[in-house]
Design an enzyme around this catalytic site. Structure first.
Site, mmCIF file in Angstrom:
data_model
loop_
_atom_site.group_PDB
_atom_site.id
_atom_site.type_symbol
_atom_site.label_atom_id
_atom_site.label_comp_id
_atom_site.label_asym_id
_atom_site.label_seq_id
_atom_site.Cartn_x
_atom_site.Cartn_y
_atom_site.Cartn_z
ATOM 1 N N GLY A 1 8.615 -0.564 -16.313
ATOM 2 C CA GLY A 1 7.302 0.024 -16.107
ATOM 3 C C GLY A 1 6.148 -0.781 -16.660
ATOM 4 O O GLY A 1 4.993 -0.481 -16.367
ATOM 5 N N HIS B 1 -8.177 2.693 3.051
ATOM 6 C CA HIS B 1 -8.055 1.637 4.060
ATOM 7 C C HIS B 1 -8.492 0.282 3.508
ATOM 8 O O HIS B 1 -9.399 0.177 2.684
ATOM 9 C CB HIS B 1 -8.891 1.983 5.297
ATOM 10 C CG HIS B 1 -10.364 2.106 5.012
ATOM 11 N ND1 HIS B 1 -11.216 1.024 4.981
ATOM 12 C CD2 HIS B 1 -11.116 3.196 4.728
ATOM 13 C CE1 HIS B 1 -12.436 1.428 4.705
ATOM 14 N NE2 HIS B 1 -12.412 2.744 4.540
ATOM 15 N N HIS C 1 0.997 -2.367 -11.022
ATOM 16 C CA HIS C 1 1.691 -1.095 -11.243
ATOM 17 C C HIS C 1 0.674 0.034 -11.118
ATOM 18 O O HIS C 1 -0.304 0.082 -11.867
ATOM 19 C CB HIS C 1 2.337 -1.064 -12.627
ATOM 20 C CG HIS C 1 3.174 0.154 -12.866
ATOM 21 N ND1 HIS C 1 4.553 0.107 -12.932
ATOM 22 C CD2 HIS C 1 2.840 1.463 -13.045
ATOM 23 C CE1 HIS C 1 5.024 1.329 -13.143
ATOM 24 N NE2 HIS C 1 3.995 2.167 -13.217
#
Length: 211
Positions: free
Chosen positions: A72, A139, A148
């Site tokens: 992580g 978009h 992350h």
């Protein structure tokens, strides 16, 4: 049939194990062989997981092995993924079937994408990006390698996240903002202007933190 090996057997590694079992390729394209972790007892006290096979450094890659990196922290994800690549290992994507990939969205290799992520039109997601559950990408968002994005984070249209950026839980980046390489955005923060390289910002609006 490929043998999937999960790099990292700590808390996030256990979550990635479940992601792997929920993806469409499970038991069709790959089976889960186990974990690599330097801490051999990382799964002690936890049931219903495959074994820790070896440390990353000591593992000898086999013919049908493929990998995902379940770390992580961006620094360690990059470190251990590059170790596997240097040994000749190949990485695959794990993209949860509930993920929405909209028109012209492009994704790289080594991605982890969890449940109900929305990757909107014309987004570009480079290699080794982690996108946790319920993330929304507007978009034309571009996310560079190693980034992350924690659960419920959001980017507006035309946002750019450079390499090694971290968005923590519920962070919001407004349209057209650029978050530079290695920067971290704190949980529940709102970024309204560009963030400099290797800085940490927090708050509404997000401001630089000095440690």
């Amino acid at each position: 049939m490929k043998n999937l090996i999960i790099v990292g057997a700590r808390g996030f590694g256990r979550e990635v194990y479940d992601l792997a079992t929920q993806c469409s390729g499970f038991n069709l394209e790959y089976v889960i062989k186990g974990f690599l972790d330097d801490k051999a007892d990382a799964l002690d006290g936890f049931e219903n997981y495959p074994p820790i096979i070896s440390s990353v450094e000591d593992y000898k890659i086999q013919e049908n092995d493929v990998f995902v990196c379940a770390l992580g922290t961006v620094k360690w994800k990059k470190h251990y993924a590059e170790l596997i690549q240097a040994k000749g290992g190949k990485f695959i994507n794990l993209i949860h079937p509930s993920t929405k990939l909209n028109t012209n969205a492009v994704v790289g290799t080594g991605l982890l994408v969890f449940m109900y992520a929305n990757i909107s039109n014309d987004c570009i997601i480079e290699d080794f990006v982690t996108i946790q559950g319920y993330v929304g990408l507007g978009h034309d968002t571009k996310i560079h390698k190693w980034a992350h994005l924690s659960s419920y984070s959001f980017t507006g249209g035309f946002v750019i996240l450079e390499e090694e950026v971290t968005l923590n839980t519920r962070a919001t980046v407004l349209p057209h903002v650029v978050v530079r390489k290695g920067a971290t955005v704190g949980a529940c923060s709102m970024v309204i202007k560009n963030v400099k390289e290797n800085t940490t910002v927090f708050g509404v609006p997000a401001k630089k933190l000095d440690f």
